[in-house]
Design an enzyme around this catalytic site. Structure first.
Site, short mmCIF file in Angstrom:
data_model
loop_
_atom_site.label_atom_id
_atom_site.label_comp_id
_atom_site.label_asym_id
_atom_site.label_seq_id
_atom_site.Cartn_x
_atom_site.Cartn_y
_atom_site.Cartn_z
N ASP A 33 0.86 -1.19 0.00
CA ASP A 33 0.00 0.00 0.00
C ASP A 33 0.89 1.24 0.00
O ASP A 33 1.82 1.33 0.81
CB ASP A 33 -0.90 -0.03 1.25
N ILE A 34 0.64 2.17 -0.92
CA ILE A 34 1.50 3.37 -0.98
C ILE A 34 1.09 4.44 0.03
O ILE A 34 1.75 5.47 0.13
CB ILE A 34 1.59 4.02 -2.38
N HIS A 102 -10.65 -5.43 -2.25
CA HIS A 102 -9.29 -5.67 -1.77
C HIS A 102 -9.27 -5.99 -0.29
O HIS A 102 -10.16 -5.56 0.44
CB HIS A 102 -8.37 -4.48 -2.07
N HIS A 104 -6.85 -5.59 3.11
CA HIS A 104 -5.67 -5.01 3.72
C HIS A 104 -5.00 -6.06 4.60
O HIS A 104 -5.67 -6.74 5.38
CB HIS A 104 -6.06 -3.83 4.62
P1 DGP Z 1 -9.62 1.41 0.98
O1 DGP Z 1 -9.64 2.69 1.75
O2 DGP Z 1 -10.03 0.22 1.85
O3 DGP Z 1 -10.38 1.48 -0.31
O4 DGP Z 1 -8.10 1.16 0.64
C1 DGP Z 1 -7.48 1.52 -0.56
C2 DGP Z 1 -6.00 1.54 -0.29
O5 DGP Z 1 -5.34 1.58 -1.53
C3 DGP Z 1 -5.51 2.75 0.52
O6 DGP Z 1 -4.94 2.29 1.75
C4 DGP Z 1 -4.48 3.41 -0.35
C5 DGP Z 1 -4.17 2.37 -1.40
N1 DGP Z 1 -3.90 2.92 -2.73
C6 DGP Z 1 -4.64 3.83 -3.42
N2 DGP Z 1 -4.08 4.05 -4.63
C7 DGP Z 1 -2.99 3.26 -4.72
C8 DGP Z 1 -2.02 3.04 -5.74
O7 DGP Z 1 -2.02 3.62 -6.82
N3 DGP Z 1 -1.03 2.14 -5.46
C9 DGP Z 1 -0.98 1.47 -4.26
N4 DGP Z 1 0.05 0.61 -4.09
N5 DGP Z 1 -1.87 1.64 -3.29
C10 DGP Z 1 -2.88 2.53 -3.52
#
Ligand code: DGP
Length: 139
Positions: A33-34, A102, A104
């Site tokens: 997660d970024i 997704h 976590h």
């Molecule tokens: P949620 O809030 O449950 O929908 O989590 C989405 C997660 O995805 C959040 O913790 C940030 C992560 N995220 C969003 N955009 C990107 C991306 O482009 N790359 C990565 N690696 N993570 C992302």
């Protein structure tokens, strides 16, 4: 397999957007997660595009949970956290921000005081990339 050309996670799976990949198989993809809520925060997604728990197929959610178990073990081995949450969010009140199902994989530390609806803050890309490598080594 159903994919959405406008979905950011579908683009990550397709390699159109870079990611720190940890694992990939025929049904799932795991990456860092970024916007990590804690060090070692990873995401596991089905390759099949589905918005949320209400629309994901039984086979896609089963494969995702199986991969999440594997990634959780590798994260635990890599960072030895005090605990770890497997978390999945649906809809605005649950703070779902990406509309591709997704899970976590979220390592926890005693006293980290992490709230369920954490704010999104940019992570340190060098540190995240190094952690991805260490977690991969522990798969
Ligand atoms: P949620 O809030 O449950 O929908 O989590 C989405 C997660 O995805 C959040 O913790 C940030 C992560 N995220 C969003 N955009 C990107 C991306 O482009 N790359 C990565 N690696 N993570 C992302």
């Amino acid at each position: 397999m159903n994919t959405d050309p406008d979905c950011i996670f579908c683009k990550i799976i397709a390699g159109e957007i870079p990611s720190f990949k940890i694992h990939e198989d025929s049904e799932t993809f795991a990456f860092m997660d970024i916007n990590p809520a804690n060090e070692g925060h990873a995401l596991v997604i089905p390759k099949e595009h589905a918005r949320d728990v209400y629309s994901v197929s039984d086979s896609a959610i089963s494969a995702t949970v199986k991969t999440a178990k594997k990634i959780a073990a590798a994260v635990d081995k890599t960072l030895n956290p005090d605990g770890l949450n497997l978390l999945q969010c649906n809809g605005p009140a649950a703070a779902q921000s990406v509309m591709h199902f997704h899970m976590h994989v979220l390592p926890r530390r005693n006293g980290d005081d992490l709230k369920l609806n954490w704010g999104l803050e940019a992570g340190d890309m060098d540190a995240i990339g190094q952690l991805a490598e260490r977690i991969r080594d522990n798969l």
